[in-house]
Design an enzyme around this catalytic site. Structure first.
Site, PDB file in Angstrom:
ATOM      1  CG  HIS A  62       1.802  10.860 -64.010  1.00  0.00           C
ATOM      2  ND1 HIS A  62       1.439   9.538 -63.808  1.00  0.00           N
ATOM      3  CD2 HIS A  62       0.647  11.576 -63.949  1.00  0.00           C
ATOM      4  CE1 HIS A  62       0.131   9.466 -63.639  1.00  0.00           C
ATOM      5  NE2 HIS A  62      -0.370  10.682 -63.730  1.00  0.00           N
ATOM      6  CE  LYS A  83      -4.023   3.164 -62.307  1.00  0.00           C
ATOM      7  NZ  LYS A  83      -4.602   3.421 -63.644  1.00  0.00           N
ATOM      8  CB  SER A  96      -5.371  23.004 -61.878  1.00  0.00           C
ATOM      9  OG  SER A  96      -5.840  22.738 -63.185  1.00  0.00           O
ATOM     10  CG  ASP A 140      -7.021   3.418 -67.355  1.00  0.00           C
ATOM     11  OD1 ASP A 140      -6.793   4.569 -66.949  1.00  0.00           O
ATOM     12  OD2 ASP A 140      -8.050   2.782 -67.049  1.00  0.00           O
TER      13      ASP A 140
END
Length: 339
Positions: free
Chosen positions: A87, A105, A45, A185
């Site tokens: 991403h 995704k 993280s 989303d």
């Protein structure tokens, strides 16, 4: 046609790292624990404390920054569960570090960023898999079998929807800086299904992917509700999505000689869909029920199979499909969201 879904050899373990200790990563952790061959080795993280708290709960042996986790030789694969804008860069860094990548995704908010990821995977020779839960497991295998069969003929049209009413109009979903909005989303799921159906009817070059029309409602600067009509090779698709109202999570595929109904097209994070209804023209309907599985476990096992076989792609979600989905989403958002 997807390869037979034999389970990976349980003696050949895949050691995973989770990048991004958020809610979706906790769902993936549950899937990883249910997988045939995966085990969690590390958590990464930008916030060391968040990584440490997640790792304590998960039993991971190492925590650190993204780069510290990616530098570990004992990590075979990474799951990327961060916000959308992170991403692409994380996936590329992971691939360049020699890791297989399962990316939540959508792979990235824009088609050019998806192209960057896949180019990095090509250079690295490592698997990259976009994590659409409706693409993995017995239900997905059965749908592909139906689409490839001759009984209903070639698919011609798809109608699919995915929407829910968010309890609050704040946070990641409604933040333009975090690529919030319905299309990325949950609208990506109907887009992914439409792409899969289109490829079942024949190869679909990007030149054959065209947004015909789109409309939507802007809420807090993001697409709160949106509809699109898309031409994908030989099929037409009507896609609907929302984060401000509930939509029936169903899809209909119209073929030359009948229809395929998917009453629960997406399943849940912890359990896959189980039912497909066939309505051949002039015949009684046929109901196909298949066992439910943990879909994120199925995703992890697909990556393990790709690693074991030395493949860069998972047949459940090939790169050509990832590119086509990105093309649809980029065009849809551009038509609905100002600027």
């Amino acid at each position: 046609m997807t390869e037979p879904q034999t389970r990976p050899d349980p003696t050949q373990r895949t050691t995973w790292a989770i990048l991004g200790p958020g809610a979706i990563s906790r769902d993936f952790l549950a899937g990883l624990r249910a997988s045939a061959s995966g085990t969690l080795g590390a958590v990464g993280s930008s916030d060391r404390d968040r990584a440490a708290r997640f790792a304590d709960d998960a039993g991971a042996g190492f925590t650190g920054t993204y780069d510290e986790v990616l530098a570990r030789a004992d990590v075979d694969a990474v799951y990327i569960g961060t916000v959308h804008p992170l991403h692409a860069d994380l996936a590329i860094r992971a691939l360049e570090a020699g890791k297989a990548v399962l990316c939540e995704k959508p792979a990235a908010p824009t088609a050019p960023d998806v192209d960057r990821i896949l180019a990095a995977a090509e250079r690295a020779g490592r698997p990259f898999v976009e994590a659409y839960k409706n693409r993995f497991g017995p239900w997905a295998d059965e749908l592909r079998s139906v689409l490839s069969g001759a009984s209903l003929g070639a698919p011609r049209e798809v109608e699919a929807a995915f929407g829910f009413a968010a309890p609050e109009r704040s946070g990641r979903l409604f933040d333009p800086a975090l690529a919030g909005g319905a299309i990325l989303d949950v609208g990506c799921y109907p887009a992914s299904l439409a792409v899969e159906v289109a490829f079942a009817a024949g190869e679909v070059p990007l030149s054959a992917v065209a947004l015909q029309s789109a409309s939507g409602e802007i809420v807090s600067g993001v697409d709160g509700d949106a509809t699109a009509r898309v031409r994908l090779g030989q099929i037409d698709a009507v896609l609907r999505t929302s984060i401000v109202r509930d939509l029936t999570p169903a899809a209909v595929i119209r073929c030359e000689h009948g229809t395929i109904e998917l009453p629960d097209a997406w399943g849940e994070r912890d359990v896959s869909a189980t039912r497909i209804i066939l309505r051949p023209d002039g015949e009684e309907r046929r109901i196909i029920d298949v066992p439910a599985v943990q879909p994120m476990a199925a995703e992890a096992d697909a990556v393990s199979r790709a690693l074991a076989a030395g493949r860069r792609e998972a047949p459940e979600m090939p790169w050509a499909h990832t590119r086509a989905v990105a093309h649809v989403l980029t065009g849809w958002r551009s038509a609905v969201v100002p600027g």
